[in-house]
Scaffold this active site. Structure first.
Site, PDB file in Angstrom:
ATOM      1  N   ASP A  31      52.487  12.590-110.029  1.00  0.00           N
ATOM      2  CA  ASP A  31      52.677  12.536-111.583  1.00  0.00           C
ATOM      3  C   ASP A  31      54.249  12.443-112.207  1.00  0.00           C
ATOM      4  O   ASP A  31      54.678  12.673-113.222  1.00  0.00           O
ATOM      5  CB  ASP A  31      52.188  13.649-112.267  1.00  0.00           C
ATOM      6  CG  ASP A  31      50.910  14.048-111.929  1.00  0.00           C
ATOM      7  OD1 ASP A  31      50.078  13.148-111.775  1.00  0.00           O
ATOM      8  OD2 ASP A  31      50.497  15.368-111.729  1.00  0.00           O
ATOM      9  N   LYS A  34      54.688   6.960-111.971  1.00  0.00           N
ATOM     10  CA  LYS A  34      54.598   5.761-111.048  1.00  0.00           C
ATOM     11  C   LYS A  34      53.713   4.639-111.810  1.00  0.00           C
ATOM     12  O   LYS A  34      54.230   3.416-111.595  1.00  0.00           O
ATOM     13  CB  LYS A  34      53.668   6.111-109.852  1.00  0.00           C
ATOM     14  CG  LYS A  34      54.483   7.095-108.860  1.00  0.00           C
ATOM     15  CD  LYS A  34      53.504   7.499-107.906  1.00  0.00           C
ATOM     16  CE  LYS A  34      52.319   8.252-107.952  1.00  0.00           C
ATOM     17  NZ  LYS A  34      52.545   9.662-108.620  1.00  0.00           N
ATOM     18  N   GLY A  58      45.871  10.042-110.995  1.00  0.00           N
ATOM     19  CA  GLY A  58      45.759   9.483-112.632  1.00  0.00           C
ATOM     20  C   GLY A  58      47.170   9.050-112.849  1.00  0.00           C
ATOM     21  O   GLY A  58      48.194   9.618-113.089  1.00  0.00           O
ATOM     22  N   HIS A  59      47.170   7.692-113.146  1.00  0.00           N
ATOM     23  CA  HIS A  59      48.250   6.899-113.518  1.00  0.00           C
ATOM     24  C   HIS A  59      48.303   6.552-115.111  1.00  0.00           C
ATOM     25  O   HIS A  59      47.312   5.684-115.243  1.00  0.00           O
ATOM     26  CB  HIS A  59      48.592   5.604-112.634  1.00  0.00           C
ATOM     27  CG  HIS A  59      48.733   6.163-111.257  1.00  0.00           C
ATOM     28  ND1 HIS A  59      48.904   5.242-110.149  1.00  0.00           N
ATOM     29  CD2 HIS A  59      48.811   7.388-110.660  1.00  0.00           C
ATOM     30  CE1 HIS A  59      48.953   5.994-109.022  1.00  0.00           C
ATOM     31  NE2 HIS A  59      48.949   7.284-109.080  1.00  0.00           N
ATOM     32  N   GLN A 241      49.793  10.001-105.642  1.00  0.00           N
ATOM     33  CA  GLN A 241      50.421  11.139-105.140  1.00  0.00           C
ATOM     34  C   GLN A 241      52.055  11.126-104.971  1.00  0.00           C
ATOM     35  O   GLN A 241      52.739  10.398-105.543  1.00  0.00           O
ATOM     36  CB  GLN A 241      49.583  11.863-103.828  1.00  0.00           C
ATOM     37  CG  GLN A 241      48.035  12.091-104.221  1.00  0.00           C
ATOM     38  CD  GLN A 241      47.150  11.093-104.259  1.00  0.00           C
ATOM     39  OE1 GLN A 241      47.100  10.423-103.582  1.00  0.00           O
ATOM     40  NE2 GLN A 241      46.350  11.029-105.202  1.00  0.00           N
TER      41      GLN A 241
HETATM   42  P1  GDP Z   1      51.706   9.082-112.160  1.00  0.00           P
HETATM   43  O1  GDP Z   1      50.621   9.476-111.621  1.00  0.00           O
HETATM   44  O2  GDP Z   1      52.905   8.977-111.388  1.00  0.00           O
HETATM   45  O3  GDP Z   1      51.590   7.440-112.612  1.00  0.00           O
HETATM   46  O4  GDP Z   1      52.281   9.663-113.600  1.00  0.00           O
HETATM   47  P2  GDP Z   1      51.165  10.387-114.776  1.00  0.00           P
HETATM   48  O5  GDP Z   1      50.732   9.218-115.447  1.00  0.00           O
HETATM   49  O6  GDP Z   1      50.172  11.061-114.180  1.00  0.00           O
HETATM   50  O7  GDP Z   1      52.019  11.361-115.479  1.00  0.00           O
HETATM   51  C1  GDP Z   1      53.329  10.657-116.141  1.00  0.00           C
HETATM   52  C2  GDP Z   1      53.197  11.120-117.502  1.00  0.00           C
HETATM   53  O8  GDP Z   1      54.588  10.738-118.092  1.00  0.00           O
HETATM   54  C3  GDP Z   1      52.566  10.076-118.208  1.00  0.00           C
HETATM   55  O9  GDP Z   1      52.016  10.675-119.313  1.00  0.00           O
HETATM   56  C4  GDP Z   1      53.433   8.973-118.792  1.00  0.00           C
HETATM   57  O10 GDP Z   1      53.006   8.281-119.935  1.00  0.00           O
HETATM   58  C5  GDP Z   1      54.732   9.960-119.027  1.00  0.00           C
HETATM   59  N1  GDP Z   1      56.078   9.124-118.838  1.00  0.00           N
HETATM   60  C6  GDP Z   1      56.353   8.294-118.128  1.00  0.00           C
HETATM   61  N2  GDP Z   1      57.779   7.946-117.994  1.00  0.00           N
HETATM   62  C7  GDP Z   1      58.057   8.682-119.010  1.00  0.00           C
HETATM   63  C8  GDP Z   1      59.499   8.875-119.762  1.00  0.00           C
HETATM   64  O11 GDP Z   1      60.279   8.454-119.196  1.00  0.00           O
HETATM   65  N3  GDP Z   1      59.359   9.756-120.857  1.00  0.00           N
HETATM   66  C9  GDP Z   1      58.416  10.692-121.338  1.00  0.00           C
HETATM   67  N4  GDP Z   1      58.550  11.272-122.353  1.00  0.00           N
HETATM   68  N5  GDP Z   1      57.133  10.282-120.670  1.00  0.00           N
HETATM   69  C10 GDP Z   1      57.222   9.489-119.554  1.00  0.00           C
HETATM   70  P1  IMO Z   2      49.276  11.206-108.988  1.00  0.00           P
HETATM   71  O1  IMO Z   2      48.830   9.730-108.403  1.00  0.00           O
HETATM   72  C1  IMO Z   2      49.481  15.374-108.732  1.00  0.00           C
HETATM   73  C2  IMO Z   2      47.293  17.561-105.563  1.00  0.00           C
HETATM   74  C3  IMO Z   2      46.303  18.324-106.534  1.00  0.00           C
HETATM   75  C4  IMO Z   2      45.919  19.472-105.267  1.00  0.00           C
HETATM   76  C5  IMO Z   2      46.468  18.705-104.057  1.00  0.00           C
HETATM   77  C6  IMO Z   2      44.939  18.507-103.243  1.00  0.00           C
HETATM   78  O2  IMO Z   2      48.503  11.007-110.252  1.00  0.00           O
HETATM   79  O3  IMO Z   2      50.487  11.278-108.848  1.00  0.00           O
HETATM   80  P2  IMO Z   2      42.966  16.493-103.605  1.00  0.00           P
HETATM   81  O4  IMO Z   2      42.160  16.493-104.669  1.00  0.00           O
HETATM   82  O5  IMO Z   2      43.954  15.498-103.336  1.00  0.00           O
HETATM   83  O6  IMO Z   2      42.522  16.964-102.445  1.00  0.00           O
HETATM   84  O7  IMO Z   2      44.022  17.827-104.122  1.00  0.00           O
HETATM   85  O8  IMO Z   2      46.921  17.572-104.245  1.00  0.00           O
HETATM   86  N1  IMO Z   2      47.226  15.934-106.158  1.00  0.00           N
HETATM   87  C7  IMO Z   2      47.907  15.392-107.189  1.00  0.00           C
HETATM   88  N2  IMO Z   2      48.995  16.227-107.682  1.00  0.00           N
HETATM   89  N3  IMO Z   2      49.235  14.046-108.800  1.00  0.00           N
HETATM   90  C8  IMO Z   2      48.295  13.432-107.971  1.00  0.00           C
HETATM   91  O9  IMO Z   2      48.260  12.067-108.056  1.00  0.00           O
HETATM   92  C9  IMO Z   2      47.619  14.093-107.326  1.00  0.00           C
HETATM   93  N4  IMO Z   2      46.571  13.908-106.425  1.00  0.00           N
HETATM   94  C10 IMO Z   2      46.407  14.910-105.820  1.00  0.00           C
HETATM   95  O10 IMO Z   2      46.483  18.686-107.640  1.00  0.00           O
HETATM   96  O11 IMO Z   2      47.173  20.235-105.324  1.00  0.00           O
HETATM   97 MG    MG Z   3      49.231  11.378-112.235  1.00  0.00          MG
END
Ligand code: GDP
Ligand code: IMO
Ligand code: MG
Length: 441
Positions: A31, A34, A58-59, A241
């Protein structure tokens, strides 16, 4: 040796003079943002490839004020010219990917450039059931998985009885394999976990229909990818991840079942290491984690709440509140080392505005000594106390900054300190979720 144009020699690796293949990985616990970075880089890429994990990812991508949450489809999909590949290392839940396809189409996004590798293993209902049952049976020691069936699907793959995409789309084979696997899994469900067995008839037709719809997307992505690289196309590998969730290198057993480090791309996309020429890590300006497991810089106080609320730290996949803490340079340095990162992108600098004093973890105190490398065992990590360095914060909203130079001096100092401590260049700084809120250095 004479240099020939790309694509003309028998083995282009002996001759190649230009490649543009970038890997983007998470350098914390996932999270890191990416999706945003991939979406930005995708605008200048011909191909975007996912190579590990499944819909546990979840991106989030924000474009023109619209938010997209992607779980399986590469974040390059918003770019109509980008070929989006789901590599062989990804475990695919057919219902999830179809619903993602439908959502994108309903929002006017063209998905004809999406291809799924024929070798991908399919997540089927018994994997999801087993994920929930195995978590419940662990009681307080549960991993905190996303309950998407990821672990059980990779277990079945390693056990060599999984159902791959090419078998899934062959109706006769699928019906047989599904029945056999379901019977075997029902034994586990009933006898080991005391759960309710799944009925073949309740699922098979629905999945056969899914297979028919997914068949047109099936391809040998390894060939598409190799040819694209050979033709000098720009390729982006989208990590899922994060490093600390890596099955081998992460905080085992509180990890996922795949390889989010850069090396995982080679196996998960079927591409050799010589074909990768840049690795970029993505981090947040602080640290978060969903699920259980050690987290040395975790903040269980008001500061933790403030960062969570301001940074909107709630899981994209499960909606769970993310655990929050100060930036930990030890784990990012570990990611730099284990993935050979050339640079990192630091997201969410805007979230830290107006906090008078910021802390960065520069080492861990372990048995009276200060260590600066991540311990290999969970028991040791649990004993570690973070050693902090304090930095002065900055005031005011920085989300409107359009260049790195516009950032307040203290924000620049914070970035410079991260570079020193993590032994890596910071190439991008995020000041908001939108693709425009990214400052390139
Ligand atoms: P990922 O799994 O690495 O793609 O990240 P996620 O989408 O799960 O979580 C990142 C969250 O941060 C999302 O809600 C993005 O929209 C948000 N985000 C990304 N870059 C920035 C930033 O520079 N500032 C803020 N405020 N939010 C950001
Ligand atoms: P993105 O790509 C954050 C975590 C779960 C749990 C562990 C194992 O959005 O960064 P699983 O369901 O994979 O067997 O769970 O890994 N986990 C993540 N945490 N971002 C993710 O993906 C994750 N994918 C798995 O919360 O701790
Ligand atoms: Mg994510």
């Amino acid at each position: 040796m004479a240099i020939e144009p790309i694509g003309k020699s028998l083995n282009f690796l002996q001759e190649v003079i230009f490649m543009s293949t970038k890997v983007v990985i998470g350098a914390q616990w996932g999270d890191e943002g990416k999706g945003k970075i991939i979406d930005i880089l995708a605008s200048e890429s011909d191909v975007v490839v996912r190579s590990s994990g499944g819909n546990n990812a979840g991106h989030t991508v924000e474009a023109d004020g619209v938010q997209y949450k992607l779980h399986l489809i590469p974040s390059g999909i918003l770019n109509p010219k980008t070929l989006c590949l789901v590599g062989n290392g990804v475990v695919v839940d057919p219902k999830v990917i179809l619903s993602e396809i439908d959502t994108l189409i309903s929002r006017g996004i063209d998905v004809s450039n999406l291809k799924i590798d024929a070798r991908c293993h399919m997540i089927l209902p018994y994997h999801i059931t087993l994920d929930a049952l195995s978590e419940a049976s662990r009681g307080k020691s549960d991993i905190g998985t996303t309950k998407c069936g990821i672990g059980p699907c990779y277990m079945e793959k390693a056990e060599r009885s999984g159902i791959r995409m090419h078998e899934f789309v062959d109706e006769k084979i699928f019906r047989e394999r599904f029945k056999t696997n379901l019977e075997a899994k029902n034994l586990l469900i009933e006898r080991v976990y005391g759960g309710e067995p799944l009925k073949y008839e309740d699922y098979v037709e629905e999945y056969v229909e899914c297979a028919k719809r997914l068949k047109p997307y099936m391809a040998d992505c390894t060939v598409l990818l190799y040819n694209a690289i050979k033709e000098g196309k720009k390729v982006l590998f989208e990590g899922a991840q994060g490093t600390l969730l890596d099955l081998d290198l992460g905080t085992y057993p509180y990890v996922t079942s795949s390889h989010p480090v850069s090396g995982g791309v080679c196996i998960g996309a079927g591409v050799g290491p010589t074909l990768i020429d840049e690795c970029i890590g993505v981090v947040k300006s602080y640290t978060t984690r969903v699920g259980k497991g050690p987290f040395p810089t975790e903040l269980l106080d008001e500061m933790g709440d403030l960062i969570r609320n301001r940074g909107n730290e709630f899981g994209t996949t499960t909606g769970r509140p993310r655990r929050t803490g100060w930036f930990d340079a030890i784990i990012v340095k570990f990611a730099v080392r284990t993935s050979g990162l050339n640079s990192i992108a630091v997201n969410k600098m805007d979230t830290l505005s107006d906090i008078p004093t910021l802390k960065i973890c520069v080492g861990y105190k372990l048995d009276g000594e200060v260590i600066t490398e991540l311990p290999y065992s969970l028991d040791l990590l649990a004993k570690c106390e973070p050693v902090y360095e304090e930095l002065e914060g900055w005031e005011g909203d920085i989300s409107g900054c359009t260049s790195y130079d516009e950032l307040p001096e203290n924000a620049k100092k914070y970035i410079a300190r991260i570079e020193e401590l993590c032994d890596v260049r910071v190439s991008m700084v995020g000041v908001g979720p939108n693709r425009t809120q990214n400052l390139v250095r």
